[in-house]
Design a protein around this motif. Sequence first.
Motif, PDB file in Angstrom:
ATOM      1  N   GLN A 291       0.849  -1.189   0.000  1.00 31.95           N
ATOM      2  CA  GLN A 291       0.000   0.000   0.000  1.00 31.95           C
ATOM      3  C   GLN A 291       0.885   1.239   0.000  1.00 31.95           C
ATOM      4  O   GLN A 291       1.815   1.355   0.801  1.00 31.95           O
ATOM      5  CB  GLN A 291      -0.921   0.017   1.217  1.00 31.95           C
ATOM      6  N   ILE A 292       0.594   2.190  -0.886  1.00 36.01           N
ATOM      7  CA  ILE A 292       1.359   3.432  -0.991  1.00 36.01           C
ATOM      8  C   ILE A 292       0.383   4.604  -0.885  1.00 36.01           C
ATOM      9  O   ILE A 292      -0.621   4.655  -1.603  1.00 36.01           O
ATOM     10  CB  ILE A 292       2.130   3.504  -2.328  1.00 36.01           C
ATOM     11  N   ARG A 293       0.706   5.547   0.018  1.00 38.60           N
ATOM     12  CA  ARG A 293      -0.128   6.726   0.238  1.00 38.60           C
ATOM     13  C   ARG A 293       0.737   7.973   0.054  1.00 38.60           C
ATOM     14  O   ARG A 293       1.544   8.315   0.947  1.00 38.60           O
ATOM     15  CB  ARG A 293      -0.741   6.706   1.635  1.00 38.60           C
ATOM     16  N   PRO A 294       0.639   8.684  -1.044  1.00 38.78           N
ATOM     17  CA  PRO A 294       1.409   9.932  -1.205  1.00 38.78           C
ATOM     18  C   PRO A 294       0.941  10.979  -0.196  1.00 38.78           C
ATOM     19  O   PRO A 294      -0.255  11.172   0.024  1.00 38.78           O
ATOM     20  CB  PRO A 294       1.090  10.359  -2.645  1.00 38.78           C
ATOM     21  N   ASN A 295       1.907  11.658   0.410  1.00 40.42           N
ATOM     22  CA  ASN A 295       1.560  12.710   1.363  1.00 40.42           C
ATOM     23  C   ASN A 295       1.103  13.989   0.668  1.00 40.42           C
ATOM     24  O   ASN A 295       0.282  14.731   1.223  1.00 40.42           O
ATOM     25  CB  ASN A 295       2.759  13.010   2.263  1.00 40.42           C
ATOM     26  N   ARG A 296       1.628  14.265  -0.523  1.00 43.64           N
ATOM     27  CA  ARG A 296       1.230  15.440  -1.291  1.00 43.64           C
ATOM     28  C   ARG A 296       1.006  14.988  -2.734  1.00 43.64           C
ATOM     29  O   ARG A 296       1.943  14.609  -3.434  1.00 43.64           O
ATOM     30  CB  ARG A 296       2.303  16.524  -1.217  1.00 43.64           C
TER      31      ARG A 296
ATOM     32  N   ALA B  37      -4.725  10.291  -2.884  1.00 45.49           N
ATOM     33  CA  ALA B  37      -4.683   9.031  -3.622  1.00 45.49           C
ATOM     34  C   ALA B  37      -4.119   7.928  -2.734  1.00 45.49           C
ATOM     35  O   ALA B  37      -3.349   8.193  -1.795  1.00 45.49           O
ATOM     36  CB  ALA B  37      -3.847   9.183  -4.886  1.00 45.49           C
ATOM     37  N   GLN B  38      -4.517   6.695  -3.034  1.00 50.50           N
ATOM     38  CA  GLN B  38      -3.980   5.495  -2.407  1.00 50.50           C
ATOM     39  C   GLN B  38      -3.849   4.416  -3.480  1.00 50.50           C
ATOM     40  O   GLN B  38      -4.733   4.267  -4.332  1.00 50.50           O
ATOM     41  CB  GLN B  38      -4.883   5.006  -1.273  1.00 50.50           C
ATOM     42  N   PHE B  39      -2.730   3.656  -3.411  1.00 50.93           N
ATOM     43  CA  PHE B  39      -2.459   2.618  -4.394  1.00 50.93           C
ATOM     44  C   PHE B  39      -2.213   1.299  -3.665  1.00 50.93           C
ATOM     45  O   PHE B  39      -1.440   1.263  -2.692  1.00 50.93           O
ATOM     46  CB  PHE B  39      -1.247   2.993  -5.254  1.00 50.93           C
TER      47      PHE B  39
ATOM     48  N   ALA C 121     -11.235  13.597  -4.964  1.00 52.83           N
ATOM     49  CA  ALA C 121     -11.145  15.011  -5.329  1.00 52.83           C
ATOM     50  C   ALA C 121     -12.160  15.783  -4.496  1.00 52.83           C
ATOM     51  O   ALA C 121     -13.364  15.539  -4.586  1.00 52.83           O
ATOM     52  CB  ALA C 121     -11.421  15.200  -6.822  1.00 52.83           C
ATOM     53  N   GLY C 122     -11.663  16.697  -3.683  1.00 55.40           N
ATOM     54  CA  GLY C 122     -12.557  17.493  -2.852  1.00 55.40           C
ATOM     55  C   GLY C 122     -12.245  17.316  -1.373  1.00 55.40           C
ATOM     56  O   GLY C 122     -11.282  16.649  -0.992  1.00 55.40           O
ATOM     57  N   PRO C 123     -13.057  17.948  -0.551  1.00 54.85           N
ATOM     58  CA  PRO C 123     -14.257  18.689  -0.974  1.00 54.85           C
ATOM     59  C   PRO C 123     -13.918  20.063  -1.538  1.00 54.85           C
ATOM     60  O   PRO C 123     -13.035  20.751  -1.033  1.00 54.85           O
ATOM     61  CB  PRO C 123     -15.054  18.805   0.324  1.00 54.85           C
TER      62      PRO C 123
END
Length: 812
Positions: free
Chosen positions: A541-546, A557-559, A582-584
């Motif tokens: 699991q990869i979660r970009p911080n920005r 996003a999460q991959f 995307a959002g809010p």
Amino acid sequence: MRRNSLRTVTTVAWILAYAASLVPARAADIGRIDETRALRLLDAQSCARIVAEHDAPPRNFLAQAAASPAPSSSPAARPTPISFQLPSTIPTPPAIPTPTPNPSSLGAPVFLVRGGATPPPIPRAGHGIPTPQPIPTGAPTLAPNQIAILADKVSGNTNLGNPGDATGNVHIFFGEDELVGEHAHYDGIRTITVTGKPYIINHAHDSILNAKEIVFDTIDQTAKLVGGSGESSEGVQHGLVYFRSPDLHTDSKGVGHGTKAFVTTCDNPRAGYHITGKTITYYPGNKIVIADAILWLGAAAVFFLPRIVIPLRQVVNQTQRPSYFPQVGYDQYEGAWVKTQLGFGKDRYYYGYYTLNYYTKVGLGLGYNATFAKKNGRRNGTVAFYEIRDRRSQTSTYNLQAQETENFSPRLRANFGYSYQSAFGPLVNAPPSTSMQIAFAHQGIHAQQNYSFSRSAVGSQSSNDSLAFSDSRQINAKVSNTFNFTQASTQASFSGSSSSNVTGHVTNTTTFNEPSYNSTITFDRSYTQQPSGDYKLPEIQIRPNRFFPHFLVPLSAQFYLGEYSEPTNHFATQRADMSFVAGPALYNIYGSTFSATVNVQQYAYGTGDLKAQIQQNLSLTSPIGKHIVNAITYNESNFNGPGSVPFQFLDQFSPINNKGAQDVLRFFNSNVYTLQLGFSTNFNALAQPVSYQFTSQPSPRSYLQLGGSFVPGIGQGFTPTQVQFSTPFGRGSSLQFSGLLDWKNHARIEDKSIYYSHIIGNCYELRVQYLEPSRSVNVSIDLLAFPSQAATFGIGQNGPILPTSFNGISSL
């Protein structure tokens, strides 16, 4: 000739210096002798003298050696001869000796008189500052164990060994207590007798002791109260607790002791309840202990206890909250019953209570609950035991529960627990159940390990054994790992058939924390005879911080990427999951607030299958004037691809797209009323129910609520309306009602619940509850001072039937 002249001058200087030393110093004009006698007495104390010398500026010993000493204020003091030899170095001053206190002056009080000279006026701007007075005019600070007497008038000799009197609004200050009366007589030795409605106030614990006459010992700082009584607000949730004794005296710690005790929380104890006892011990801020206590209802004695402890503090730990009054009631299964709990223990390291229950149909129940701990903190635990003998079946049932925590070292601790339960409740015949837990925990600087074993069983029908191990460690500042292993064995036997299963479960999670992203690698698998669920072999699991931080709207996003397996159908394949939010997105449009959020998920599998899901959430909130708010929400979900492949349980989607909208229209006027109407549609040409809810608060202690729905269509109409209201019903009374208004049954009110409470004599609270669904009536009388731990005389237990708050409006 010159030498003879020098000798003559020296001789004359000696004679003048000696003559000057014999002249007494002129006494300073101190003024206001009566008002400052206490100040001089305080200055004479050793502590005050040391402080004064300590705060004085450092003395110049060289100057002292060459100059005459300052004249003493005491005529009896003899001057010190002058030494003409100057020391080569500045000598170290000797330590200031501590004067030995005079035993005969330890109990001498300080008398202070109100009034005195009027303070000088404040000077106007531009005028000179008045000359400071040579004697301070502020109130003195009492030395330890010193006593001060403040009165309107002081007569007689107030010195030690001579009697004196203080008259008019007399206040005697000692420690944290204050003795107040109209007249005080000091015998000159150690005793002060206070008359004129005297009483003692303990400022630290907010308690008062009254008496007809109080004899105070100034040396021991103890008081004897003739016809003593007291009151305290500590630990009492409503009103005061009153107590009295014809022979009440206090020791130096403020603890009161007396005989022929009388305790109540009622303003009129004869019309309410009271407790009498052989002796009473009053600990300010802690408790009241009554020996050989009898509980009276009016003029009738109803219960006897060898010891009653009434806490005068807020008890948080329930094991320290015994019901020091009995509970009396009745039910159909157990018959009439009396329940009580007798507390024991002298400190926080060992305390608890004994349980004594008697049922006319069942029999006698005895229990023991205790909490123990070692003073060094290495061990603490609880023990609870209860046994009851059922006279109907001539059988005994037991319940036992024990818990202990052992701290072997700062890094190693263990927990032990055991429970045995053979009584499950009325009309229940089940085999006894047992459970046991053992756990060890080791805490290191960078790692932690946990070991545990547990076993639970219900008679010989079923059992479960579990062994677990976990290891968590911080490899470095960015990498951490957690490993878990569990092995469980279950057995069951019902109606001649038996089954068993052994399961092993392994999970390992590695986490990487980088400035730009966080990543997790998870391995999750079970080893069992009866498999279920899905396995991760492994999952990344990869979660970009920005993620595109400068885009028009917030993006995240999460991959996910890994190999997954479903052991029930023997299927395994690779899987990739990309999730975007995307959002809010927030916008203000002519005073309205608009919000939009979009979720997108894309799935890809090793079999070549692809599918996706898109969700949209929109909302618009618009205020209309000052008393109307309208909120519209819209939700839509769209699916693309095969919804039930390739996995049988994982990633299951509905093949039908759906959307819906809701509109909530709210009319309000502060807390006076609120009307809320709800409309909805699924865009399928079918009318949806319209919900309504009306809430009103006519007064701070009353409210009304109506709620239900209207279903369009033939034969539909209004569903039953929920009706709730609460209102005062006379002085000290309140009434609550809850029910369903059935419009299709001639507007008949069904499932009624009525709750009525009334305060009697500021002593009791009468509670009556009627429940139509269960066809039961509950009646109880609670002590108003202790509603949460009160004596209850009634049929079952009851309480308010309505919530204490609704839509932000308090019901009380």
